[in-house]
Design a protein around this motif. Structure first.
Motif, short mmCIF file in Angstrom:
data_model
loop_
_atom_site.label_atom_id
_atom_site.label_comp_id
_atom_site.label_asym_id
_atom_site.label_seq_id
_atom_site.Cartn_x
_atom_site.Cartn_y
_atom_site.Cartn_z
N ASP A 62 27.32 71.22 59.75
CA ASP A 62 28.24 72.27 60.13
C ASP A 62 28.72 72.01 61.56
O ASP A 62 27.94 72.09 62.51
N GLN A 63 29.99 71.68 61.72
CA GLN A 63 30.51 71.33 63.04
C GLN A 63 30.42 72.51 64.01
O GLN A 63 30.13 72.32 65.21
N GLN A 64 30.65 73.70 63.51
CA GLN A 64 30.57 74.87 64.39
C GLN A 64 29.14 75.07 64.87
O GLN A 64 28.90 75.39 66.04
N GLU A 65 28.18 74.85 63.97
CA GLU A 65 26.77 74.97 64.36
C GLU A 65 26.41 73.94 65.42
O GLU A 65 25.68 74.23 66.37
N LEU A 66 26.92 72.71 65.27
CA LEU A 66 26.65 71.68 66.25
C LEU A 66 27.21 72.08 67.61
O LEU A 66 26.53 71.94 68.64
N GLU A 67 28.44 72.58 67.65
CA GLU A 67 29.04 73.00 68.91
C GLU A 67 28.26 74.14 69.54
O GLU A 67 28.11 74.21 70.77
N GLU A 68 27.77 75.06 68.72
CA GLU A 68 26.98 76.18 69.25
C GLU A 68 25.68 75.69 69.88
O GLU A 68 25.26 76.19 70.93
N LEU A 69 25.05 74.70 69.25
CA LEU A 69 23.81 74.14 69.81
C LEU A 69 24.08 73.46 71.15
O LEU A 69 23.29 73.59 72.11
N ILE A 70 25.18 72.72 71.22
CA ILE A 70 25.54 72.07 72.49
C ILE A 70 25.83 73.11 73.56
O ILE A 70 25.39 73.00 74.71
N GLN A 71 26.56 74.17 73.18
CA GLN A 71 26.89 75.24 74.13
C GLN A 71 25.64 75.95 74.61
O GLN A 71 25.50 76.24 75.81
N GLN A 72 24.72 76.21 73.70
CA GLN A 72 23.45 76.86 74.08
C GLN A 72 22.72 76.05 75.14
O GLN A 72 22.23 76.58 76.13
N HIS A 73 22.63 74.76 74.91
CA HIS A 73 21.90 73.90 75.85
C HIS A 73 22.62 73.84 77.20
O HIS A 73 21.97 73.88 78.25
N GLN A 74 23.94 73.75 77.18
CA GLN A 74 24.68 73.69 78.42
C GLN A 74 24.53 74.97 79.23
O GLN A 74 24.39 74.94 80.46
N GLU A 75 24.56 76.11 78.55
CA GLU A 75 24.39 77.39 79.25
C GLU A 75 22.99 77.50 79.84
O GLU A 75 22.81 77.96 80.96
N ARG A 76 22.00 77.07 79.09
CA ARG A 76 20.64 77.13 79.58
C ARG A 76 20.45 76.20 80.77
O ARG A 76 19.76 76.54 81.75
N SER A 77 21.07 75.01 80.73
CA SER A 77 20.91 74.04 81.81
C SER A 77 21.64 74.47 83.07
O SER A 77 21.20 74.16 84.19
N SER A 78 22.77 75.16 82.90
CA SER A 78 23.57 75.55 84.07
C SER A 78 23.11 76.87 84.68
O SER A 78 23.57 77.24 85.76
N ARG A 79 22.24 77.60 83.99
CA ARG A 79 21.80 78.90 84.49
C ARG A 79 20.87 78.69 85.69
O ARG A 79 19.82 78.08 85.57
N PRO A 80 21.23 79.19 86.90
CA PRO A 80 20.37 79.01 88.07
C PRO A 80 19.10 79.83 87.93
O PRO A 80 19.11 80.95 87.44
N ARG A 81 18.01 79.26 88.35
CA ARG A 81 16.73 79.95 88.27
C ARG A 81 16.53 80.77 89.53
O ARG A 81 16.62 80.27 90.64
#
Length: 358
Positions: free
Chosen positions: A324-343
């Motif tokens: 599912d291409q949409q699912e793949l994009e959502e997984l990439i987006q999730q990881h990017q948001e988590r990585s960019s979130r300042p602690r």
């Protein structure tokens, strides 16, 4: 026309139309056979076998000296010469459906060793495919244990045969290409998982594309030499690009952040085990090398996932493989948001205090 020491008489790889994903999967395995081969699923008449045969002509020439076979027994180690390849061309070996185990892996002549003291090894198809392509049409109709043998050799690059205290070992590095028509039966999930990449192919639905396919095929059949000459420059460019990508591959770096993205995608895609993670890592690296880069990008991971994951996802009965291409994009987006979130520093202090209290 000659390419890599082989007289070209078959359809050129670069003349294929409308099968870009299949061509990319094949080329990536040509650069890095350690990816583990390509499974091409699709209906009849979609250029599966044509592409497999055309790929072999793009591979670097095989060594004129062949390779060595190491024969071990209680009497010691003996080195035998492996099979040579005509004109140094990269071999194209097709595995017939009725092939026996001995035909595939090779035969040890135990009787000659015991009665006459002569240790003899007859190389099989795996030895003959070394440095080239091993093509298996209708791989889903082969016995499971034979598919296992092929996949073991493709993954390790080595073939070992053992019988009655005698063993023979030789390199077996080749591009494994398996094709199948799903209408004739499926491979078991355990075997599907062991193919590095998988692609689904179908006939083009665009009338203009279909017309171009027909036009090229008719021109090829009318005058093969003239047709092949039209694509000579493109074929040579692809062959050189494979050589350059192979040389560049050891220099390609994949960051820890992208490794975390790979594991996040695989964990979220419902695949079993870690083979998908490892193959996705290798494929993303190979994509970067193929495009002349030494750094893997997010887009490399995205594109690699489309080749690595569809045949490995857990499916319900009668559910078609796919991603599912949409699912793949959502997984990439999730990881990017988590990585960019300042602690938050206060949160970090609180976490440390909690740990000390514990």
């Amino acid at each position: 026309m000659e390419l890599n020491g082989r007289q070209r008489t078959h359809y050129p790889f670069s003349a294929l139309v409308g099968q870009e994903e299949m061509q990319l999967a094949l080329l990536l395995n040509a650069v890095n056979p350690a990816i583990g081969g390509v499974l091409i699923r699709g209906e009849k008449g979609t250029a599966k076998s044509t592409a497999a045969r055309a790929l072999a002509a793009l591979l670097p020439p095989a060594s004129q000296d062949g390779f060595q076979i190491e024969l071990r027994s209680e009497q010691g180690v003996e080195i035998l010469a492996g099979p040579t390849v005509a004109n140094g061309a990269a071999p194209f070996v097709e595995l017939p459906l009725g092939a026996s185990d001995d035909r595939v892996v090779g035969t040890l002549d135990i009787e000659a060793a015991l009665q006459h003291g002569r240790r003899r090894f007859e190389p099989g198809l795996l030895a003959r495919a070394h440095g080239g392509v091993l093509y298996v049409d209708e791989v889903n109709l082969l016995p499971d244990h034979l598919v296992d043998l092929l996949l073991d050799a493709a993954a390790s690059g080595v073939n070992t045969v053992e019988r009655e205290g005698i063993s023979a070992c030789h390199p077996a590095r080749f591009v494994l290409i398996g094709t199948m028509n799903p209408e004739e039966g499926e491979l078991r999930p355990q075997l599907l998982d062991r193919f590095g990449l998988a692609v689904e192919v179908a006939g083009p639905t665009d009338p203009a594309v279909r017309a171009q396919v027909v036009r090229r095929r008719i021109a090829y059949e009318a005058d093969p030499a003239a047709f092949v000459a039209q694509f000579a420059a493109e074929e040579e460019a692809l062959a050189q690009k494979i050589v350059h990508a192979r040389a560049l591959l050891p220099q390609v770096a994949l960051s820890d952040g992208l490794l975390e993205l790979i594991t996040h995608i695989c964990a979220g895609s419902g695949v079993d085990g870690l083979r998908a993670d490892i193959t996705l890592y290798k494929t993303a690296q190979t994509l970067a090398a193929w495009e002349g880069r030494t750094q893997v990008t997010v887009d490399d991971v995205r594109r690699a996932a489309r080749l690595v994951l569809p045949h490995r996802r857990r499916r319900q009965p009668f559910e078609e493989p796919g991603l599912d291409q949409q699912e793949l994009e959502e997984l990439i987006q999730q990881h990017q948001e988590r990585s960019s979130r300042p602690r938050n520093r206060e949160q970090e202090s609180g976490d440390n205090a909690d740990q000390e209290d514990e």
